[in-house]
Design a protein around this motif. Sequence first.
Motif, PDB file in Angstrom:
ATOM      1  N   LEU A 138      -1.383 100.164  13.062  1.00 19.00           N
ATOM      2  CA  LEU A 138      -2.056 100.902  11.761  1.00 19.00           C
ATOM      3  C   LEU A 138      -3.243 100.581  11.938  1.00 19.00           C
ATOM      4  CD1 LEU A 138      -1.788 102.160   8.682  1.00 19.00           C
ATOM      5  CD2 LEU A 138      -1.856  99.820   8.130  1.00 19.00           C
ATOM      6  N   VAL A 139      -4.205 101.696  11.676  1.00 19.44           N
ATOM      7  CA  VAL A 139      -5.655 101.374  11.610  1.00 19.44           C
ATOM      8  C   VAL A 139      -6.123 102.356  10.120  1.00 19.44           C
ATOM      9  CG1 VAL A 139      -6.130 101.303  14.168  1.00 19.44           C
ATOM     10  CG2 VAL A 139      -6.243 103.557  12.869  1.00 19.44           C
ATOM     11  N   CYS A 140      -6.880 101.534   9.594  1.00 17.82           N
ATOM     12  CA  CYS A 140      -7.351 102.098   8.175  1.00 17.82           C
ATOM     13  C   CYS A 140      -8.865 101.990   8.019  1.00 17.82           C
ATOM     14  CB  CYS A 140      -6.607 101.183   7.191  1.00 17.82           C
ATOM     15  SG  CYS A 140      -7.030 101.665   5.518  1.00 17.82           S
ATOM     16  N   ASP A 141      -9.380 103.028   7.817  1.00 16.61           N
ATOM     17  CA  ASP A 141     -10.789 102.947   7.456  1.00 16.61           C
ATOM     18  C   ASP A 141     -11.085 103.781   6.068  1.00 16.61           C
ATOM     19  OD1 ASP A 141     -13.556 102.508   8.131  1.00 16.61           O
ATOM     20  OD2 ASP A 141     -13.788 104.464   9.342  1.00 16.61           O
ATOM     21  N   MET A 142     -10.199 103.785   5.192  1.00 18.12           N
ATOM     22  CA  MET A 142     -10.649 104.512   3.911  1.00 18.12           C
ATOM     23  C   MET A 142     -11.543 103.806   3.059  1.00 18.12           C
ATOM     24  SD  MET A 142      -6.764 105.626   2.675  1.00 18.12           S
ATOM     25  CE  MET A 142      -5.926 104.042   2.532  1.00 18.12           C
ATOM     26  N   VAL A 143     -12.430 104.555   2.552  1.00 18.24           N
ATOM     27  CA  VAL A 143     -13.510 104.014   1.629  1.00 18.24           C
ATOM     28  C   VAL A 143     -12.984 103.524   0.117  1.00 18.24           C
ATOM     29  CG1 VAL A 143     -15.942 104.038   0.783  1.00 18.24           C
ATOM     30  CG2 VAL A 143     -15.350 105.146   2.738  1.00 18.24           C
ATOM     31  N   GLU A 144     -12.670 102.410   0.143  1.00 17.83           N
ATOM     32  CA  GLU A 144     -11.877 101.789  -1.273  1.00 17.83           C
ATOM     33  C   GLU A 144     -12.199 100.303  -1.376  1.00 17.83           C
ATOM     34  OE1 GLU A 144      -9.958 101.910  -3.797  1.00 17.83           O
ATOM     35  OE2 GLU A 144      -9.727 103.979  -4.046  1.00 17.83           O
ATOM     36  N   GLN A 145     -11.776  99.958  -2.578  1.00 16.28           N
ATOM     37  CA  GLN A 145     -12.071  98.641  -2.943  1.00 16.28           C
ATOM     38  C   GLN A 145     -11.250  97.470  -1.761  1.00 16.28           C
ATOM     39  OE1 GLN A 145     -10.530  97.840  -6.950  1.00 16.28           O
ATOM     40  NE2 GLN A 145     -11.954  99.390  -7.783  1.00 16.28           N
ATOM     41  N   PRO A 146     -12.166  96.554  -1.598  1.00 15.91           N
ATOM     42  CA  PRO A 146     -11.519  95.802  -0.404  1.00 15.91           C
ATOM     43  C   PRO A 146     -10.182  94.984  -0.871  1.00 15.91           C
ATOM     44  CG  PRO A 146     -13.847  95.162  -0.782  1.00 15.91           C
ATOM     45  CD  PRO A 146     -13.384  96.146  -1.861  1.00 15.91           C
ATOM     46  N   ALA A 147      -9.860  94.782  -1.865  1.00 13.74           N
ATOM     47  CA  ALA A 147      -8.792  94.371  -2.589  1.00 13.74           C
ATOM     48  C   ALA A 147      -7.671  95.196  -2.370  1.00 13.74           C
ATOM     49  CB  ALA A 147      -8.846  93.806  -3.763  1.00 13.74           C
ATOM     50  N   ARG A 148      -7.709  96.439  -2.600  1.00 18.34           N
ATOM     51  CA  ARG A 148      -6.804  97.528  -2.691  1.00 18.34           C
ATOM     52  C   ARG A 148      -6.477  97.841  -1.059  1.00 18.34           C
ATOM     53  NH1 ARG A 148      -6.727 103.646  -4.813  1.00 18.34           N
ATOM     54  NH2 ARG A 148      -4.353 103.658  -4.986  1.00 18.34           N
ATOM     55  N   ILE A 149      -7.171  97.850  -0.397  1.00 18.00           N
ATOM     56  CA  ILE A 149      -6.891  98.152   0.863  1.00 18.00           C
ATOM     57  C   ILE A 149      -6.178  96.707   1.673  1.00 18.00           C
ATOM     58  CG2 ILE A 149      -8.021  98.221   3.360  1.00 18.00           C
ATOM     59  CD1 ILE A 149      -8.699 100.827   1.898  1.00 18.00           C
ATOM     60  N   SER A 150      -6.669  95.688   1.219  1.00 21.60           N
ATOM     61  CA  SER A 150      -6.116  94.488   1.761  1.00 21.60           C
ATOM     62  C   SER A 150      -4.528  94.535   1.458  1.00 21.60           C
ATOM     63  CB  SER A 150      -6.712  93.005   1.134  1.00 21.60           C
ATOM     64  OG  SER A 150      -7.911  93.165   1.770  1.00 21.60           O
TER      65      SER A 150
END
Length: 362
Positions: free
Chosen positions: A281-293
């Motif tokens: 899985l790779v993820c580069d969405m621009v979002e809050q770090p906590a939400r991505i984590s």
Amino acid sequence: MKPAPAHVDCRFVMALCRPGFETECSGELMARLDHAGINGRSVGSLDSGQVRVDLDNIHRFELLDRAIRLVSLTFSRQLAFGFGHADGLAGKDRVSPLLDAAKQAGTPFSAILVEAGDGAEQRPLAALGRRLEPALVRAFAKYSVLRPRRTELARLHIHLPAPGSAWLGLSAADNASPWSMGIPRLRMPSQAPSRSTLKLVEAFMTLLTPAELELTMRAGQRAVDLGAAPGGWSWHLANRGLRVTAIDNGPMAPQALATGMIEHVRADGFTWRPDGSVDWLVCDMVEQPARISRLVADWVASGRARRAIFNLKLPMKKRLEELERCRRLIDDRFRQASLGFDLRMRQLYHDREEVTAYLAPR
Ligand SMILES: C[S@@+](CC[C@H](N)C(=O)[O-])C[C@H]1O[C@@H](n2cnc3c(N)ncnc32)[C@H](O)[C@@H]1O
């Protein structure tokens, strides 16, 4: 028997980071030292990209090398433990004072890296370092202070904080970046859809060892790219022979789709799920770090993805606290699954106000 550098007395820690992130870099170093019961104070200057922590007492290289591991640091690109200084380098002969200072370590070295901060004012020093290195290599080899074949020996780092002075330190090959200044020299592939490609290339080179990469990444594997457009990361994975599902409501660049390995799905990366499991899985969405984590931890802890590389945007002031919060969220999700995990975070050379992370079950 322990290799010779184990017994070298060290007086300071030297690190290189992205200019402007000296506070985070020294904060992490101080936390590791504190944990090991070692006192020190940071003396690095802001925006230089160069950090030094002076220790209150002298400590053996061996102890410091155990207390501070580069793999556990996010904001250090390069790490070494300092044993000496050289001043008065403004004259014609810079080699002799550096050779004399290096001999104080009482051990030969396997390599010499002349490095400087990456700040605007430090650039001429980095250029000076590149010019100086061949002359130093010749002189050090002549006096047997350099023994390139003895890879068990420490590497000598010469940091240039100002034109007339140098800090000298040591690193073990498994606890420092192999690249001078911690920066891999990467060329932008002409067909890549975006400069982001280089970020993923650097992430694979920096966050995994070559052996780990060989073991975990193979042509024919399946990957998901969340927040994929215009397609720099997907393009890189496709070039490695992976079949990629690229999730983004935005358009993908034609050269990414032309690889024939990428399926573009217009969907929300937070709710879309694959049939079955994927290798990466790779993820580069621009979002809050906590939400991505939270999202990435759920993919990996549930087995939906075997491992992940993801980027955390850090526009806020309290970056160390924010990353600590992300670590805790990941820890919570893996505890729920009764699994251990391996989490490595680094502010890459190609990262700006952000860091890139690798997550896998242990
Ligand atoms: C920094 S760009 C990604 C660049 C990409 N890694 C590359 O190499 O070209 C961030 C992308 O995330 C996408 N994005 C943001 N939120 C999203 C969401 N909830 N679902 C899917 N994509 C999202 C944006 O549309 C944008 O294209």
